[in-house]
Design a protein around this motif. Structure first.
Motif, short mmCIF file in Angstrom:
data_model
loop_
_atom_site.label_atom_id
_atom_site.label_comp_id
_atom_site.label_asym_id
_atom_site.label_seq_id
_atom_site.Cartn_x
_atom_site.Cartn_y
_atom_site.Cartn_z
N GLY A 1 3.13 5.97 6.74
CA GLY A 1 1.63 5.96 6.69
C GLY A 1 1.16 4.72 5.84
O GLY A 1 -0.03 4.31 6.18
N ALA A 2 1.92 4.14 5.04
CA ALA A 2 1.53 2.76 4.39
C ALA A 2 1.41 1.80 5.31
O ALA A 2 0.64 0.73 4.93
CB ALA A 2 2.60 2.34 3.12
N GLU B 1 1.01 -1.25 0.17
CA GLU B 1 -0.06 0.10 -0.14
C GLU B 1 0.72 1.08 -0.04
O GLU B 1 1.92 1.15 0.50
CB GLU B 1 -1.03 0.07 1.26
CG GLU B 1 -2.17 -0.89 1.06
CD GLU B 1 -1.83 -2.56 0.81
OE1 GLU B 1 -0.87 -2.97 1.22
OE2 GLU B 1 -2.83 -2.91 0.82
N PHE C 1 -3.16 8.16 2.18
CA PHE C 1 -2.93 6.72 2.05
C PHE C 1 -3.48 6.26 0.91
O PHE C 1 -4.81 6.44 0.77
CB PHE C 1 -3.07 6.12 3.43
CG PHE C 1 -3.52 4.49 3.53
CD1 PHE C 1 -2.10 3.94 3.46
CD2 PHE C 1 -4.51 4.04 3.51
CE1 PHE C 1 -2.32 2.49 3.50
CE2 PHE C 1 -4.65 2.41 3.49
CZ PHE C 1 -3.40 1.94 3.37
N ALA D 1 1.86 5.46 0.48
CA ALA D 1 1.25 6.80 1.06
C ALA D 1 2.21 8.09 0.25
O ALA D 1 3.35 7.64 -0.27
CB ALA D 1 2.12 7.02 2.58
N ARG E 1 -1.12 14.72 2.46
CA ARG E 1 -0.64 13.63 2.65
C ARG E 1 -1.78 12.57 2.68
O ARG E 1 -2.58 12.81 3.32
CB ARG E 1 0.28 13.41 3.98
CG ARG E 1 1.35 14.35 3.90
CD ARG E 1 2.39 14.13 2.73
NE ARG E 1 2.94 12.89 3.01
CZ ARG E 1 3.79 12.19 2.20
NH1 ARG E 1 4.24 12.88 1.05
NH2 ARG E 1 4.18 10.92 2.56
N ARG F 1 -6.93 10.59 4.05
CA ARG F 1 -5.88 11.66 4.34
C ARG F 1 -5.22 11.21 5.68
O ARG F 1 -5.81 10.72 6.61
CB ARG F 1 -6.62 13.06 4.80
CG ARG F 1 -5.61 14.20 5.18
CD ARG F 1 -6.52 15.38 5.32
NE ARG F 1 -7.08 16.09 3.87
CZ ARG F 1 -8.18 15.93 3.45
NH1 ARG F 1 -9.21 15.74 4.47
NH2 ARG F 1 -8.52 16.68 2.10
N ILE F 2 -3.82 11.51 5.74
CA ILE F 2 -3.20 10.99 6.92
C ILE F 2 -2.33 12.11 7.51
O ILE F 2 -2.10 13.14 6.57
CB ILE F 2 -2.22 9.68 6.47
CG1 ILE F 2 -1.27 10.12 5.47
CG2 ILE F 2 -2.98 8.53 6.42
CD1 ILE F 2 -0.24 9.06 5.50
#
Length: 188
Positions: A76-77, A16, A37, A18, A35, A67-68
């Motif tokens: 973040g992934a 995944e 994900f 980010a 930012r 959104r992260i």
């Protein structure tokens, strides 16, 4: 067990993703610099996806993006693995683990989610001494040093199918084994 995903070409490798929004439509709720994900691999039309993507640019629908916090950066992934750990623990009458097998990223997340849920700290098994470090609030040990045979809920995050017979011998009557790992061979 079904064939392993991503076996074919063209292949989009990675996990995944980010990243940073560089362009967004006016009705998406996103703006350049956000930012985000991006989960999963179902968005790669005409290509095999291997758990997401590793690319300079990804074009996807805004509905697929979350959104992260910008401070997470590429880490973040890891939200995808956190979701895997959480889903392994979810469900009706599901017991939190009192034994977790494997202290990789998934095993660590399972242990921390168990503690965050207010449950007693689980025991974690790890055969690699270098991976026993970093436990916060729980014990990590070599399985050979564990005499217990009364675990009520064992979560295997090792991906080592050959351990299943030993795990069955470690579980209490009426207990459960949750297969949370990624296995390279069929289980029998």
């Amino acid at each position: 067990m079904p064939p392993f995903p991503g076996m074919g070409y063209p292949l989009v490798p990675g996990y995944e993703a980010a990243g940073e929004v560089v362009e967004a439509g006016p009705l998406t709720g996103f703006k350049p610099g956000d930012r985000v994900f991006v989960p999963g691999a179902n968005c790669y039309d005409g290509a095999f996806g291997l758990f997401g993507g590793a690319a300079a640019t990804v074009v996807t629908d805004a509905e697929r993006v979350t959104r992260i916090d910008a401070g997470l950066g590429a880490e973040g992934a890891l939200l995808a693995l956190a979701a895997t750990a959480r889903h392994a623990m979810a469900g009706m009458n599901k017991a939190v683990p009192d034994l977790i097998v494997g202290h990789g990223v998934l095993g660590r997340l399972l242990a921390r989610l168990t503690i965050a849920a207010g449950a007693p700290a689980p025991t974690v098994w790890e055969i690699d001494p270098a991976r026993r470090e970093g436990a916060e609030g729980y014990e990590v040990m070599d399985p050979a040093d564990d005499p217990r045979r009364d675990y009520t809920s064992i979560y295997d995050a090792s991906g080592q199918g050959a351990l299943l017979n030993d795990l069955v011998g470690r579980i209490a009557k009426g207990g459960e084994i949750v297969l949370a790992g990624f296995y390279s061979a069929p289980l029998s």
